[in-house]
Design an enzyme around this catalytic site. Sequence first.
Site, PDB file in Angstrom:
ATOM      1  N   ASP A 158     -20.524  45.175  78.702  1.00  0.00           N
ATOM      2  CA  ASP A 158     -19.521  44.255  78.156  1.00  0.00           C
ATOM      3  C   ASP A 158     -18.940  43.313  79.208  1.00  0.00           C
ATOM      4  O   ASP A 158     -18.030  42.540  78.913  1.00  0.00           O
ATOM      5  CB  ASP A 158     -18.394  45.043  77.482  1.00  0.00           C
ATOM      6  CG  ASP A 158     -17.633  45.930  78.464  1.00  0.00           C
ATOM      7  OD1 ASP A 158     -18.086  46.052  79.627  1.00  0.00           O
ATOM      8  OD2 ASP A 158     -16.593  46.495  78.070  1.00  0.00           O
ATOM      9  N   GLY A 159     -19.471  43.358  80.435  1.00  0.00           N
ATOM     10  CA  GLY A 159     -18.981  42.480  81.490  1.00  0.00           C
ATOM     11  C   GLY A 159     -17.975  43.144  82.407  1.00  0.00           C
ATOM     12  O   GLY A 159     -17.651  42.615  83.475  1.00  0.00           O
ATOM     13  N   LYS A 171      -3.084   7.854  97.456  1.00  0.00           N
ATOM     14  CA  LYS A 171      -3.770   7.891  96.170  1.00  0.00           C
ATOM     15  C   LYS A 171      -2.790   8.238  95.058  1.00  0.00           C
ATOM     16  O   LYS A 171      -1.751   8.845  95.279  1.00  0.00           O
ATOM     17  CB  LYS A 171      -4.901   8.935  96.191  1.00  0.00           C
ATOM     18  CG  LYS A 171      -4.415  10.378  96.305  1.00  0.00           C
ATOM     19  CD  LYS A 171      -5.570  11.366  96.348  1.00  0.00           C
ATOM     20  CE  LYS A 171      -5.054  12.801  96.480  1.00  0.00           C
ATOM     21  NZ  LYS A 171      -6.150  13.779  96.560  1.00  0.00           N
ATOM     22  N   HIS A 216      -4.076  26.143 101.069  1.00  0.00           N
ATOM     23  CA  HIS A 216      -3.822  24.790 100.558  1.00  0.00           C
ATOM     24  C   HIS A 216      -2.386  24.364 100.845  1.00  0.00           C
ATOM     25  O   HIS A 216      -2.120  23.174 101.040  1.00  0.00           O
ATOM     26  CB  HIS A 216      -4.099  24.740  99.057  1.00  0.00           C
ATOM     27  CG  HIS A 216      -4.047  23.362  98.488  1.00  0.00           C
ATOM     28  ND1 HIS A 216      -4.970  22.388  98.804  1.00  0.00           N
ATOM     29  CD2 HIS A 216      -3.169  22.776  97.621  1.00  0.00           C
ATOM     30  CE1 HIS A 216      -4.668  21.267  98.167  1.00  0.00           C
ATOM     31  NE2 HIS A 216      -3.584  21.474  97.445  1.00  0.00           N
ATOM     32  N   ALA A 251     -15.188  16.269  94.863  1.00  0.00           N
ATOM     33  CA  ALA A 251     -15.480  15.251  95.879  1.00  0.00           C
ATOM     34  C   ALA A 251     -15.109  13.837  95.452  1.00  0.00           C
ATOM     35  O   ALA A 251     -15.523  12.864  96.098  1.00  0.00           O
ATOM     36  CB  ALA A 251     -16.953  15.300  96.295  1.00  0.00           C
ATOM     37  N   GLY A 252     -14.325  13.687  94.394  1.00  0.00           N
ATOM     38  CA  GLY A 252     -13.910  12.361  93.947  1.00  0.00           C
ATOM     39  C   GLY A 252     -13.033  11.663  94.962  1.00  0.00           C
ATOM     40  O   GLY A 252     -13.275  10.497  95.317  1.00  0.00           O
ATOM     41  N   THR A 253     -12.005  12.356  95.456  1.00  0.00           N
ATOM     42  CA  THR A 253     -11.095  11.772  96.445  1.00  0.00           C
ATOM     43  C   THR A 253     -11.829  11.463  97.739  1.00  0.00           C
ATOM     44  O   THR A 253     -11.698  10.378  98.319  1.00  0.00           O
ATOM     45  CB  THR A 253      -9.932  12.738  96.726  1.00  0.00           C
ATOM     46  OG1 THR A 253      -9.165  12.932  95.533  1.00  0.00           O
ATOM     47  CG2 THR A 253      -9.022  12.189  97.810  1.00  0.00           C
ATOM     48  N   ASP A 281      -5.176  12.065 101.793  1.00  0.00           N
ATOM     49  CA  ASP A 281      -3.915  11.947 101.050  1.00  0.00           C
ATOM     50  C   ASP A 281      -2.761  12.217 101.999  1.00  0.00           C
ATOM     51  O   ASP A 281      -2.940  12.708 103.126  1.00  0.00           O
ATOM     52  CB  ASP A 281      -3.865  12.898  99.845  1.00  0.00           C
ATOM     53  CG  ASP A 281      -4.189  14.335 100.219  1.00  0.00           C
ATOM     54  OD1 ASP A 281      -3.756  14.796 101.283  1.00  0.00           O
ATOM     55  OD2 ASP A 281      -4.900  15.003  99.453  1.00  0.00           O
ATOM     56  N   ARG A 308      -3.826  25.981  94.873  1.00  0.00           N
ATOM     57  CA  ARG A 308      -3.296  24.676  94.475  1.00  0.00           C
ATOM     58  C   ARG A 308      -2.132  24.806  93.505  1.00  0.00           C
ATOM     59  O   ARG A 308      -1.374  23.861  93.303  1.00  0.00           O
ATOM     60  CB  ARG A 308      -4.418  23.835  93.852  1.00  0.00           C
ATOM     61  CG  ARG A 308      -5.386  23.262  94.864  1.00  0.00           C
ATOM     62  CD  ARG A 308      -6.554  22.543  94.225  1.00  0.00           C
ATOM     63  NE  ARG A 308      -7.536  23.476  93.692  1.00  0.00           N
ATOM     64  CZ  ARG A 308      -8.689  23.120  93.148  1.00  0.00           C
ATOM     65  NH1 ARG A 308      -8.990  21.834  93.061  1.00  0.00           N
ATOM     66  NH2 ARG A 308      -9.540  24.019  92.702  1.00  0.00           N
TER      67      ARG A 308
END
Length: 348
Positions: free
Chosen positions: A75-76, A230, A167, A262-264, A207, A133
């Site tokens: 069942d995991g 940003k 972070h 990886a957008g930023t 940032d 985060r």
Amino acid sequence: MTKVAKKGQKLFYKGFSIKAKSINFAQNLITNNKMAPSNRPFKVFSGTATKYLAEEICSSLGCELGKLKVQKFADGEFGVSYEESIRGCYVFLVQSTFPNADNLMELLLMIDAAKRASAYKIFAVIPYFGWARQDRKDKPRVAIGAKLVADMLSTAGIDRLITMDLHADQIQGFFNVPVDHLYSSTVFLPYIQNNLKLENLTVASPDVGGSKRANSYAKYLGCPMVLCHKSREKANVVSEMTVIGDVKDRDVIILDDMVDTAGTLTKAADLMTNAGAKSVRAIVTHPVMSDPASQRVEESSLKEIYFTNSIPFAKNCSKAHVISVADLFADTIRRVYEDLSISENYLI
């Protein structure tokens, strides 16, 4: 004056008769009322997700990786069991808690099993601390995930946390046990100086939140620093970005604690290239690299991207280079076990 017992002599300690195995052992019992750390063995175990790193750490320490079995059910659900005795041992559990949540749950079960197996001290070695985060309420009615994870680890029974590049530094305060917060700069800075050897180096932060890290690198390397400002439409989506500072004809290194989609990072690299940068590289601690991160890096103006092996990275990306932090964690484990200072492991 403290009386030193002879080998074989019986001592009376808190109402119990103890036969001294050696003069040092007996003297330590009398003077310190406890057993010295060096008289207790230490063992290193790993969860399934970070076994590759634990094996490197054990190789650096000159010890064998402990035997741990993870049993999975249909069942995991899963369970963990130690296949060797850990009674009275210093137990170091290596496991990054990146998604999915099974990695965190596996670590919690490892901690609980160690506590129930009478381990003397339990140390959680978490190279990548997931949910970091979510360190504050940035809008109404949201969870503070980092605090919740800290509470779960503490309740499970850890005596100490060893982690790297959180972070947000304030996450250390979420714990009521000692936290050894390592920095990847210990391995990255020598690499920049000895391997990259860039003449017109400029350090950049993608940032404002990373400006402290970038400033520390810039001071150590004796080079300029630039910032990116940003604004986001939502998580993982950057709507607007501008570069603050001059990057013309400079070899830029963008620093960050993690790369997710990886957008930023790629947008910052493209902006700096358009602003006249000679080359742009990125140095990131934790390679989360969620899709389509690898594709974005390949298609961007980034020349190279470097990150640690805190998270396993097996995706195809020709620009990616992995630098191991096994020796850093191995030396920290040794220093913690021997009750030595770890401040020598901090360059900045």
